[in-house]
Design a protein around this motif. Structure first.
Motif, PDB file in Angstrom:
ATOM      1  N   LEU A  21       0.602   6.909   3.373  1.00 16.31           N
ATOM      2  CA  LEU A  21      -0.180   8.150   3.446  1.00 16.31           C
ATOM      3  C   LEU A  21       0.423   9.094   4.479  1.00 16.31           C
ATOM      4  N   GLU A  50      -3.759  11.038  11.910  1.00 18.58           N
ATOM      5  CA  GLU A  50      -4.700   9.916  12.014  1.00 18.58           C
ATOM      6  C   GLU A  50      -5.847  10.258  12.953  1.00 18.58           C
ATOM      7  N   GLU A  80      -7.988   1.743   7.317  1.00 19.09           N
ATOM      8  CA  GLU A  80      -8.510   0.385   7.516  1.00 19.09           C
ATOM      9  C   GLU A  80      -9.843   0.460   8.230  1.00 19.09           C
ATOM     10  N   GLU A 135       0.805  -1.208   0.000  1.00 19.51           N
ATOM     11  CA  GLU A 135       0.000   0.000   0.000  1.00 19.51           C
ATOM     12  C   GLU A 135       0.839   1.260   0.000  1.00 19.51           C
TER      13      GLU A 135
HETATM   14  P1  AMP Z   1      -3.598  -0.799  10.531  1.00 12.16           P
HETATM   15  O1  AMP Z   1      -3.450  -2.054  11.337  1.00 12.16           O
HETATM   16  O2  AMP Z   1      -3.945  -1.028   9.093  1.00 12.16           O
HETATM   17  O3  AMP Z   1      -4.433   0.244  11.209  1.00 12.16           O
HETATM   18  O4  AMP Z   1      -2.169  -0.128  10.548  1.00 12.16           O
HETATM   19  C1  AMP Z   1      -1.530   0.184  11.770  1.00 12.16           C
HETATM   20  C2  AMP Z   1      -0.919   1.534  11.679  1.00 12.16           C
HETATM   21  O5  AMP Z   1      -0.004   1.595  10.600  1.00 12.16           O
HETATM   22  C3  AMP Z   1      -1.938   2.637  11.389  1.00 12.16           C
HETATM   23  O6  AMP Z   1      -2.564   3.085  12.552  1.00 12.16           O
HETATM   24  C4  AMP Z   1      -1.051   3.688  10.759  1.00 12.16           C
HETATM   25  O7  AMP Z   1      -0.358   4.410  11.752  1.00 12.16           O
HETATM   26  C5  AMP Z   1      -0.056   2.883   9.993  1.00 12.16           C
HETATM   27  N1  AMP Z   1      -0.482   2.734   8.588  1.00 12.16           N
HETATM   28  C6  AMP Z   1      -1.208   1.733   8.060  1.00 12.16           C
HETATM   29  N2  AMP Z   1      -1.409   1.923   6.741  1.00 12.16           N
HETATM   30  C7  AMP Z   1      -0.802   3.078   6.422  1.00 12.16           C
HETATM   31  C8  AMP Z   1      -0.646   3.824   5.207  1.00 12.16           C
HETATM   32  N3  AMP Z   1      -1.140   3.389   4.053  1.00 12.16           N
HETATM   33  N4  AMP Z   1       0.053   4.977   5.266  1.00 12.16           N
HETATM   34  C9  AMP Z   1       0.583   5.425   6.422  1.00 12.16           C
HETATM   35  N5  AMP Z   1       0.485   4.762   7.591  1.00 12.16           N
HETATM   36  C10 AMP Z   1      -0.207   3.613   7.598  1.00 12.16           C
END
Ligand code: AMP
Length: 425
Positions: A187, A191, A282, A184
Motif C-alpha cells: 500500500l 501511515e 494491521e 499482501e
Molecule cells: P505490521 O507489523 O503489519 O504493522 O507491519 C510493519 C510495517 O510494515 C508497517 O508499519 C508498514 O510500515 C509496513 N507494512 C505492512 N504492511 C504493509 C502493506 N500492505 N503495504 C505497505 N506497507 C506495509
C-alpha cells in the motif's frame, strides 16, 4: 481500588503515570515494571506469562482491575484465566486477541465485513504461495501469520526477495508464528495509528497519533518498535476519523460480536491513508508504544475511569477529553538497537532533564542500581514534551534530551518532521 498493571516498557510507564493520578486509585502495582515505573507504582517481580502467580497475587492484594499492557499475555489467554477466577481485567479475551495474534484471521474478517485493506492470500504450502507470488507485482509484503515480536514483516522489492522471505517464513524462521504466511499488496500512502476503546458493542476513538518506525533520520534504516511519536496526527482530520470509524472500526466491533467473541479493550489500528481513503494495515489489541506516551500527555479525563467504563460495558455514556496541546516523544535507544543493544551503561542527567518545563520522561528499559540508572533494554527512555504546537512539544523534548548524559545511547533528531512540514504549508 487496587490496580495491577502488567508490563515493563515506556507504554506501561505512561499508563502508570496516568493511572496514578486517578482519584479512584488506592494502590498501583506493576509487574515487572522498571526504574521509572517504580516512582509511581510498587513494582513486583512477577512474570505476566505466569498466569497462576498473577491470579494468586490479585487474590492476596485484593486487586480490582488488572490492566494488561503487552500483547503476548493477551494472545496467550491471560484475560480468560483472570475472568474465570472472577478478577476484572482490561483487555480482550484470547479469541478476540486473534485480531493481533493471527494476521490471516484479521484479513478474513476484513474480507467478510467489507473493511478496506490490502489484497492478500494466506498459505501454509510453499508451492501454493509461490504460484500466488508469480501472479503478483512487486513490491509485495510477506508476513508471518502469528506474533513475531515485530520482526515478521518483509517488504520485498523483487520477486526473488519475496520468494526468499516466503521460504524463510514457512521454513521456520519465526517458529510456529510463521507456519502460515500472508502475502499482501503493497500500500502507498501515509501511515497513522488509530486507537479506540471498545466495550464489545461501542467504540470510542482516542486522540490520533503517528509514529516513526525506522531507526534512522529521514525514515531510513531497519524497522524498530518505534523511535518516536506525536499527537495529534495532522493526517487524521475529523472527516478521516469519521471514515475510519464507519469503514473500519465499527464494522470490526460488529463482526466480532456477531462471531461471539466481542472485543473489549483498546483496538489499535495501523492505517495507511491512501489516495482512495483509509486502509487497515494491521490490528493490535493493546495500547501502542510509543504512541501511548503522547496520548497520556494529552488526556484530561481519568484514565482509570475510562478503562473501567470499557470493561464494564458502559462506553456509550462515556466521553473523553483531550488537551488542545500537542505532545511529542523521542525514544532514546541503546547503541546497537534494533540489532543487539548494549546493556548495562549508566544514564546521567535525568534530574536536570526532568526539570525542563512541559517534559515527562517515561522509562522503557531501565533498572536502578543504588543511585544509578542503568540501561537495560533496546528502547530505554521516552523523552516526552508538550506544547501549543508539535514544534513547541518537539523543542521541549529535545531541550530535555540535551541535559541527558548517556554516551551508551542514541536518538533520532527529526521526530515529527511530517507534522512540521504540514504546519509550514
Ligand atoms: P505490521 O507489523 O503489519 O504493522 O507491519 C510493519 C510495517 O510494515 C508497517 O508499519 C508498514 O510500515 C509496513 N507494512 C505492512 N504492511 C504493509 C502493506 N500492505 N503495504 C505497505 N506497507 C506495509
Amino acid at each position: 481500588m487496587n490496580v495491577l498493571l502488567l508490563g515493563s516498557g515506556g507504554r506501561e510507564h505512561a499508563l502508570a503515570w496516568a493511572l496514578s493520578a486517578s482519584p479512584l486509585l488506592t494502590k498501583l502495582f506493576c509487574a515487572p515494571g522498571n526504574a521509572g515505573i517504580a516512582e509511581v507504582a510498587q513494582c513486583i517481580p512477577l512474570d505476566p506469562a505466569n498466569q497462576d502467580s498473577i491470579i494468586e497475587f490479585c487474590r492476596d492484594e485484593r486487586i480490582e482491575l488488572v490492566v494488561i499492557g503487552p500483547e503476548a499475555p493477551l494472545v496467550a489467554g491471560l484475560g480468560d484465566a483472570l475472568g474465570d477466577a472472577g478478577i476484572r481485567y482490561f483487555g480482550p479475551t484470547k479469541s478476540a486477541a486473534q485480531l493481533e495474534g493471527s494476521k490471516g484471521f484479521t484479513k478474513d474478517l476484513c474480507r467478510k465485513a467489507g473493511i478496506p485493506t490490502a489484497a492478500y492470500g494466506r498459505f501454509m504450502d510453499l508451492d501454493a504461495a509461490k504460484t500466488y507470488l508469480a501472479s503478483q507485482s512487486v513490491p509485495i509484503v510477506i508476513k508471518a501469520d502469528g506474533l513475531a515480536a515485530g520482526k515478521g514483516v518483509v517488504i520485498a522489492e523483487t520477486r526473488a526477495d519475496a520468494e526468499a522471505a516466503v521460504e524463510a517464513c514457512l521454513g521456520g524462521a519465526f517458529g510456529a508464528a510463521g507456519a502460515e504466511v500472508v502475502i499482501e499488496e503493497f500500500l502507498v500512502g501515509e501511515e497513522a495509528s488509530f486507537f479506540a476503546l471498545c466495550d464489545g458493542v461501542t467504540a470510542l476513538p482516542l486522540a490520533s497519533a503517528q509514529d516513526h518506525k525506522r531507526v534512522g533520520d529521514g525514515d531510513t534504516g531497519p524497522n524498530t518498535g518505534g523511535m518516536g511519536a506525536y499527537s495529534p496526527a495532522p493526517v487524521m482530520t475529523a472527516a478521516m476519523t469519521e471514515r475510519v470509524m464507519t469503514e473500519i472500526i465499527n464494522p470490526t466491533v460488529k463482526e466480532m460480536a456477531a462471531r461471539g467473541m466481542p472485543f473489549k479493550g483498546v483496538l489499535f489500528a495501523g492505517l495507511m491513508i491512501t489516495a482512495t481513503g483509509p486502509k487497515l494495515i494491521e490490528y493490535n489489541v493493546r495500547f501502542g508504544d510509543p504512541e501511548t506516551q503522547v496520548l497520556m500527555m494529552r488526556l484530561k479525563s481519568d484514565l482509570l475511569a475510562a478503562l473501567l467504563a470499557t470493561t464494564d460495558g458502559v462506553l456509550k455514556t462515556f466521553d473523553m477529553r483531550w488537551s488542545d496541546d500537542a505532545a511529542l516523544t523521542v525514544v532514546m535507544a541503546a547503541n546497537g538497537y534494533p540489532g543487539t543493544p548494549q546493556k548495562g551503561t549508566e544514564i546521567k542527567g535525568l534530574d536536570l532533564a526532568k526539570a525542563v518545563p512541559n517534559v515527562e520522561i517515561f522509562h522503557a528499559g531501565t533498572r536502578r542500581d543504588g543511585d544509578r540508572i542503568i540501561a537495560d533494554g533496546g528502547r530505554v527512555l521516552n523523552v516526552t514534551g508538550r506544547g501549543k504546537t508539535v514544534k513547541d512539544a518537539r523543542d521541549a523534548a529535545y531541550a530535555a534530551i540535551a541535559k541527558i548524559d548517556w554516551p551508551g545511547g542514541f536518538y533520532r533528531k527529526d521526530i515529527g518532521w511530517r507534522a512540521l512540514e504540514r504546519q509550514k504549508t
